[in-house]
Design an enzyme around this catalytic site. Structure first.
Site, PDB file in Angstrom:
ATOM      1  N   SER A 106       0.830  -1.189   0.000  1.00 55.20           N
ATOM      2  CA  SER A 106       0.000   0.000   0.000  1.00 55.20           C
ATOM      3  C   SER A 106       0.880   1.260   0.000  1.00 55.20           C
ATOM      4  CB  SER A 106      -0.973  -0.039   1.185  1.00 55.20           C
ATOM      5  OG  SER A 106      -1.975   0.955   1.084  1.00 55.20           O
ATOM      6  N   ASP A 183      -9.772  -5.188  -4.682  1.00 56.54           N
ATOM      7  CA  ASP A 183      -9.234  -4.116  -3.850  1.00 56.54           C
ATOM      8  C   ASP A 183      -9.910  -2.798  -4.225  1.00 56.54           C
ATOM      9  OD1 ASP A 183      -7.718  -2.219  -2.517  1.00 56.54           O
ATOM     10  OD2 ASP A 183      -5.789  -2.939  -3.253  1.00 56.54           O
ATOM     11  N   HIS A 210      -7.735  -5.603  -0.414  1.00 52.02           N
ATOM     12  CA  HIS A 210      -6.553  -4.810  -0.066  1.00 52.02           C
ATOM     13  C   HIS A 210      -5.803  -5.496   1.074  1.00 52.02           C
ATOM     14  CE1 HIS A 210      -4.240  -1.121  -0.404  1.00 52.02           C
ATOM     15  NE2 HIS A 210      -4.284  -0.950   0.914  1.00 52.02           N
TER      16      HIS A 210
END
Length: 261
Positions: A106, A183, A210
């Site tokens: 991320s 995601d 995610h």
């Protein structure tokens, strides 16, 4: 703080692991346990806490309730990236390992790509140790430690004019991008993919949200890709037979793996 939850051989090459925004090194060490097991005979994972405290990130609660402080790589109150480089250097020096790659999730993937771009652009304080990067569910735009290369700006500004249009050279250092097709931030992951030269990157798309891959087959595919990428970056190694961990995976002749970048 350096954290290791799996106990591999101490002389293995190391991956510097950069957690996502609103988590921590400890949480990321838990999130990556499947991948650590799959690569336990190949790499050591070294984790580091980001310098800035913040609220818990997406999906962190309630599972990691009470496991703060939660941290991020960007100072929400201003551009204070000067704290990041010495923090990473201190972690790597204290560990003393042979760092060969950087793995980010991320927001950590944004930073990981920025670190590699700093090396490519021959920044005087670049992390030249890293030969490759692994970007999992990365968001956008890339985050570097030089404001000249990566100025802080609203994401919309970068989306209106793609990052590769702003920079003459997109990333050509070997990399892997992992995209989750469920995601909610997958569009940002795909924008981050566009920051890498197609001929030097592998894109793995999994049926997931995610988070790190959960399905054993997905984890093993990612692990195998990392092993191949590492050996691609080190063609001088004597590539004999390596045994992939877990699930009775057959021995693979690494000498047969293409070493073309």
């Amino acid at each position: 703080m350096t954290i290791q939850t799996i106990k591999p051989k101490s002389d293995l090459p190391c991956l510097l692991c950069l957690h996502g925004g609103g988590t921590s090194a400890y949480i990321f060490s838990i999130q990556t346990r499947r991948l650590q097991r799959a690569l336990a005979n190949q790499f050591r994972f070294v984790f580091v806490d980001a310098p800035f405290e913040c609220p818990a990130g997406p999906g962190v609660l309630p599972f990691f309730e009470g496991m703060g402080p939660y941290r991020r790589w960007i100072d929400a109150d201003g551009d204070d990236r000067g704290k990041v480089r010495p923090l990473l250097r201190k972690t790597m020096a204290e560990d003393g390992g042979n760092f060969v790659g950087v793995l980010g999730f991320s927001q950590g993937a944004r930073l990981a790509l920025g670190l590699l771009h700093g090396k490519q652009e021959k920044h005087p304080e670049a992390f030249n140790e890293f030969g490759f990067g692994v970007f999992i569910c990365g968001t956008y735009p890339p985050l570097g430690l030089s404001s000249a290369l990566f100025p802080i700006a609203p994401t919309a500004m970068f989306e209106s004019q793609h990052w590769e249009d702003k920079h003459e050279n997109i990333l050509s250092i070997p990399s892997i991008h992992v995209v989750g097709d469920r995601d909610p931030f997958s569009y940002k992951s795909r924008l981050l993919v566009q920051c890498s030269e197609p001929s030097s990157t592998t894109v793995l798309e999994f049926n997931m949200g995610h988070h790190l891959p959960v399905r054993p087959a997905d984890t093993q595919q990612l692990a195998d890709s990392i092993i191949r990428l590492h050996h691609t970056c080190q063609p001088e190694l004597d590539l004999e037979i390596a045994e992939f961990p877990e699930k009775g995976i057959e021995k693979v002749q690494l000498a047969e793996i293409s070493l073309q970048a």
